[in-house]
Write a protein that holds these residues in place. Structure first.
Motif, PDB file in Angstrom:
ATOM      1  N   UNK A  24       0.829  -0.955   0.142  1.00  0.00           N
ATOM      2  CA  UNK A  24      -0.205   0.411  -0.131  1.00  0.00           C
ATOM      3  C   UNK A  24       0.817   1.257  -0.283  1.00  0.00           C
ATOM      4  N   UNK A  25       0.497   2.269  -0.989  1.00  0.00           N
ATOM      5  CA  UNK A  25       1.242   3.194  -1.113  1.00  0.00           C
ATOM      6  C   UNK A  25       1.516   3.674   0.671  1.00  0.00           C
ATOM      7  N   UNK A  26       2.982   4.984   0.765  1.00  0.00           N
ATOM      8  CA  UNK A  26       3.144   5.162   1.858  1.00  0.00           C
ATOM      9  C   UNK A  26       3.022   4.548   3.630  1.00  0.00           C
ATOM     10  N   UNK A  27       2.851   3.197   3.037  1.00  0.00           N
ATOM     11  CA  UNK A  27       2.362   2.106   4.273  1.00  0.00           C
ATOM     12  C   UNK A  27       3.417   1.267   4.757  1.00  0.00           C
ATOM     13  N   UNK A  28       3.255   0.809   5.899  1.00  0.00           N
ATOM     14  CA  UNK A  28       4.930  -0.319   5.616  1.00  0.00           C
ATOM     15  C   UNK A  28       4.149  -1.170   7.124  1.00  0.00           C
ATOM     16  N   UNK A  29       5.259  -2.064   6.877  1.00  0.00           N
ATOM     17  CA  UNK A  29       5.194  -2.990   8.074  1.00  0.00           C
ATOM     18  C   UNK A  29       7.009  -3.324   8.555  1.00  0.00           C
ATOM     19  N   UNK A  30       7.331  -3.508   9.886  1.00  0.00           N
ATOM     20  CA  UNK A  30       8.724  -4.199  10.148  1.00  0.00           C
ATOM     21  C   UNK A  30       9.031  -4.682  11.379  1.00  0.00           C
ATOM     22  N   UNK A  31       9.808  -5.545  11.125  1.00  0.00           N
ATOM     23  CA  UNK A  31       9.626  -6.829  12.061  1.00  0.00           C
ATOM     24  C   UNK A  31      11.170  -6.806  12.568  1.00  0.00           C
ATOM     25  N   UNK A  32      11.231  -6.859  14.178  1.00  0.00           N
ATOM     26  CA  UNK A  32      12.641  -7.394  14.294  1.00  0.00           C
ATOM     27  C   UNK A  32      13.111  -8.369  15.057  1.00  0.00           C
ATOM     28  N   UNK A  33      13.781  -9.096  14.306  1.00  0.00           N
ATOM     29  CA  UNK A  33      14.499 -10.577  15.003  1.00  0.00           C
ATOM     30  C   UNK A  33      15.505 -10.110  15.313  1.00  0.00           C
ATOM     31  N   UNK A  34      15.577 -11.368  16.690  1.00  0.00           N
ATOM     32  CA  UNK A  34      16.503 -11.905  17.474  1.00  0.00           C
ATOM     33  C   UNK A  34      16.832 -13.366  18.029  1.00  0.00           C
ATOM     34  N   UNK A  35      17.835 -13.107  17.268  1.00  0.00           N
ATOM     35  CA  UNK A  35      17.716 -14.805  17.598  1.00  0.00           C
ATOM     36  C   UNK A  35      17.381 -15.566  16.341  1.00  0.00           C
ATOM     37  N   UNK A  36      17.177 -15.322  15.108  1.00  0.00           N
ATOM     38  CA  UNK A  36      16.546 -15.433  14.073  1.00  0.00           C
ATOM     39  C   UNK A  36      14.762 -15.904  14.545  1.00  0.00           C
ATOM     40  N   UNK A  37      14.169 -15.181  15.756  1.00  0.00           N
ATOM     41  CA  UNK A  37      13.508 -15.246  15.752  1.00  0.00           C
ATOM     42  C   UNK A  37      12.237 -13.767  15.607  1.00  0.00           C
ATOM     43  N   UNK A  38      11.480 -14.397  15.414  1.00  0.00           N
ATOM     44  CA  UNK A  38      10.581 -12.052  15.196  1.00  0.00           C
ATOM     45  C   UNK A  38       9.953 -12.136  16.747  1.00  0.00           C
ATOM     46  N   UNK A  39      10.683 -10.759  16.791  1.00  0.00           N
ATOM     47  CA  UNK A  39      10.163 -10.969  18.024  1.00  0.00           C
ATOM     48  C   UNK A  39       9.513  -9.197  18.555  1.00  0.00           C
ATOM     49  N   UNK A  40       9.316  -9.121  17.511  1.00  0.00           N
ATOM     50  CA  UNK A  40       8.535  -7.337  17.268  1.00  0.00           C
ATOM     51  C   UNK A  40       8.237  -7.217  16.305  1.00  0.00           C
TER      52      UNK A  40
END
Length: 124
Positions: A24-40
């Motif tokens: 979607x224009x202007x929208x985003x999704x972020x992930x934080x990966x810690x130890x190979x696992x999505x943490x947030x």
């Protein structure tokens, strides 16, 4: 019928969060990966040229109080500033008091209370 449409759209969003927001224009999704696992995770849903909704903020319990949420918020807000967002809003439930404290620490203020939770806003 309206409830079914909402639930159907919600299900489609949850089935593929990354492309739902990043396509979607202007929208985003972020992930934080810690130890190979999505943490947030956190999502930006653009509602106009200058307004964005913060959505899908989540940090696994074992990664809370380690700065993960603050780093997500910082990245989210840096992007908003660089992309012309002037106002950010979000909604959260009454049971998410830990999240409300985080948002307030980051400068968000409660602008409205509904029967299920809070609306918080921040001007950039």
């Amino acid at each position: 019928m309206l409830v079914w449409l909402y639930m159907h759209a919600e299900r489609r969003e949850l089935d593929n969060l990354y492309s739902w927001y990043n396509d979607k224009a202007g929208s985003r999704f972020w992930v934080v990966v810690c130890g190979g696992k999505i943490a947030g995770t956190v999502a930006l849903d653009r509602t106009s040229d200058t307004v964005a909704e913060l959505k899908r903020m989540s940090v696994l319990p074992e990664y809370r109080r380690r700065g993960v949420a603050t780093r997500l918020m910082n990245r989210f807000e840096e992007f908003c500033k660089s992309d012309g967002v002037k106002e950010i809003f979000l909604t959260t439930s009454f049971v998410q008091l830990e999240a409300v404290r985080l948002y307030q620490k980051c400068g968000y203020v409660i602008s409205n209370t509904t029967e299920v939770g809070f609306r918080l806003e921040k001007m950039m």
